[in-house]
Write an enzyme that holds these catalytic residues in place. Structure first.
Site, PDB file in Angstrom:
ATOM      1  N   SER A 125      64.603  13.808 -12.803  1.00 19.66           N
ATOM      2  CA  SER A 125      63.351  13.049 -12.699  1.00 19.66           C
ATOM      3  C   SER A 125      63.331  12.220 -11.414  1.00 19.66           C
ATOM      4  O   SER A 125      64.342  12.081 -10.729  1.00 19.66           O
ATOM      5  CB  SER A 125      63.211  12.100 -13.897  1.00 19.66           C
ATOM      6  OG  SER A 125      64.132  11.024 -13.768  1.00 19.66           O
ATOM      7  N   LYS A 126      62.153  11.668 -11.132  1.00 19.56           N
ATOM      8  CA  LYS A 126      61.982  10.802  -9.961  1.00 19.56           C
ATOM      9  C   LYS A 126      62.954   9.611 -10.025  1.00 19.56           C
ATOM     10  O   LYS A 126      63.518   9.204  -9.012  1.00 19.56           O
ATOM     11  CB  LYS A 126      60.529  10.312  -9.929  1.00 19.56           C
ATOM     12  CG  LYS A 126      60.226   9.296  -8.842  1.00 19.56           C
ATOM     13  CD  LYS A 126      58.818   8.759  -9.002  1.00 19.56           C
ATOM     14  CE  LYS A 126      58.560   7.549  -8.146  1.00 19.56           C
ATOM     15  NZ  LYS A 126      59.473   6.436  -8.286  1.00 19.56           N
ATOM     16  N   ARG A 127      63.173   9.093 -11.242  1.00 19.89           N
ATOM     17  CA  ARG A 127      64.081   7.942 -11.388  1.00 19.89           C
ATOM     18  C   ARG A 127      65.495   8.280 -10.922  1.00 19.89           C
ATOM     19  O   ARG A 127      66.185   7.455 -10.345  1.00 19.89           O
ATOM     20  CB  ARG A 127      64.107   7.457 -12.844  1.00 19.89           C
ATOM     21  CG  ARG A 127      62.902   6.629 -13.229  1.00 19.89           C
ATOM     22  CD  ARG A 127      63.079   5.967 -14.581  1.00 19.89           C
ATOM     23  NE  ARG A 127      63.246   6.943 -15.649  1.00 19.89           N
ATOM     24  CZ  ARG A 127      62.232   7.586 -16.222  1.00 19.89           C
ATOM     25  NH1 ARG A 127      60.995   7.361 -15.835  1.00 19.89           N
ATOM     26  NH2 ARG A 127      62.463   8.461 -17.189  1.00 19.89           N
ATOM     27  N   ASP A 176      65.449   8.106  -7.171  1.00 15.79           N
ATOM     28  CA  ASP A 176      65.407   6.705  -6.711  1.00 15.79           C
ATOM     29  C   ASP A 176      66.777   6.047  -6.870  1.00 15.79           C
ATOM     30  O   ASP A 176      67.250   5.323  -5.987  1.00 15.79           O
ATOM     31  CB  ASP A 176      64.363   5.905  -7.519  1.00 15.79           C
ATOM     32  CG  ASP A 176      62.934   6.379  -7.246  1.00 15.79           C
ATOM     33  OD1 ASP A 176      62.722   7.081  -6.237  1.00 15.79           O
ATOM     34  OD2 ASP A 176      62.036   6.051  -8.055  1.00 15.79           O
ATOM     35  N   SER A 218      56.932   7.380  -2.839  1.00 14.34           N
ATOM     36  CA  SER A 218      58.086   8.189  -3.258  1.00 14.34           C
ATOM     37  C   SER A 218      58.427   9.118  -2.109  1.00 14.34           C
ATOM     38  O   SER A 218      57.534   9.756  -1.542  1.00 14.34           O
ATOM     39  CB  SER A 218      57.742   9.017  -4.501  1.00 14.34           C
ATOM     40  OG  SER A 218      57.341   8.173  -5.555  1.00 14.34           O
TER      41      SER A 218
END
Length: 361
Positions: free
Chosen positions: A266-268, A271, A291
């Site tokens: 996921s994007k998390r 990050d 992002s």
């Protein structure tokens, strides 16, 4: 167009930036289409207007262009004979097929309110179960199967809001051959009566993608494994509409996993661990949060595509570096793994390094 021509589509929803898993789905569809001299189409599945995000559609087009995954036809790429390619612009098409299913006894009107549904959910949860609208429960609900015909006519004449649901018969088996997973069999007792047409007149994914795939003469449909549990309902819809012989070959791809192999990427994760999960930078239209994307991080599109192709597929050889023509030549669904593909950010850097080194001074 000759009816036996190979045609594949990529059909994302414009609900945010295109995840690299989505790009991989588009890539595999594109490779197979090109290998067979077929067509690759971009269709935008925007039937869920509540989740629509401004700018997401253009982002999808820009990402495909940057990657060199260029559709023959579709939103942003020119109209073929099957336009329009946005489902919101095809809305009048879908209702007739939902009504056809009602006419043949394979679907029904359901008048349950959100409050009715919430009560049933809570009742089920209190017994440690999750509520399923299906052959076991539908006669306790407010629908055209449980109500007398006169009452149903009154409700319809008074414009009472309704959805149209698929009527799934219990204790049947639905089987199909998946291009990745082989022969798959489901019992209909685990299949719910899916909503086909929402109260706003918009179709759900379950109905819309089938009508569009049929009308656009799609021969192969590639999508993520999260859609596998819905596949039996989709096969029943094809059957009930009399389109079974025109059903595309399905390929359900394995998930892209976090670097530790536990759970969906996921994007998390990006990050937290400092790598992009999107092809291009994305600016959230509401929060203005940015992002990061592979393009802006200095990755070459050829390296990004090469790296993605090998996440869940191999050529059966030790070769790791492939140009797009080589990928088109080598690709096959037989060599896609069933298990999830673990993403390795260091390997992504390695691919980029190889391509940067090969550039002229």
């Amino acid at each position: 167009m000759e009816s036996n021509k190979v045609r594949l589509r990529f059909a994302p929803s414009p609900t945010g930036p295109l995840h690299m898993g989505g790009v991989r789905t588009a890539l595999y569809s594109y490779l197979f289409a090109k290998q067979h001299g077929g067509d690759f189409i971009l269709r935008i599945e925007d039937t869920d207007q509540n989740r629509f995000v401004p700018g997401a559609e253009q982002y999808i087009i820009d990402a495909l262009n940057w990657c060199g995954i260029i559709p023959n036809e579709g939103v942003g790429f020119g109209d073929g004979k099957h336009a329009p390619y946005r489902q919101s612009e095809r809305k009048p098409l879908y209702k007739q097929y939902a009504e056809q299913l009602i006419g043949s006894g394979h679907a029904y009107y359901a008048f349950d309110t959100a409050a009715d549904m919430e009560i049933k959910r809570k009742q089920a949860e209190s017994t440690g179960k999750s509520f399923m609208y299906d052959a076991q429960t539908r006669m306790q609900m407010q629908n055209s199967l449980s109500q007398p015909a006169s009452e149903v006519n009154n409700l319809l004449n008074n414009n009472t809001p309704y959805v149209i649901r698929l009527k799934v018969m219990p204790d049947n088996e639905v089987a199909f051959d998946d291009l990745v997973r082989g022969h798959v069999v489901f019992n209909t007792n685990i299949v719910d009566d899916k909503v086909l047409l929402k109260s706003d007149g918009m179709p759900t994914y379950h109905l819309a993608h089938i009508v569009d795939d049929y009308l656009m003469q799609i021969t192969h449909a590639v999508r993520g494994e999260e859609w596998l549990p819905s596949a039996p309902a989709h096969i029943l819809i094809y059957k009930y509409l009399g389109w079974e012989s025109k059903m595309p070959h399905y390929a359900h791809l394995p998930l892209l996993l976090k670097p530790d192999g536990h759970g969906k990427l996921s994007k998390r994760d990006g990050d937290r661990l400092g790598f992009p999960v999107f092809p291009l930078n994305w600016t959230d239209p509401i929060t203005a949060e940015i992002s990061s994307g592979y393009r802006e991080r200095g990755y070459l599109p050829q390296a990004f595509v090469n790296m993605l192709a090998l996440l869940g597929w191999n050529s059966g050889t030790t070769q790791e570096l492939f140009t797009m023509p080589q990928l088109i030549n080598a690709f096959s669904f037989k060599h896609i793994h069933k298990a999830g593909a673990k993403f390795d950010p260091e390997k992504a850097k390695w691919f980029n390094e190889q391509y940067v080194r090969a550039l002229p001074d």
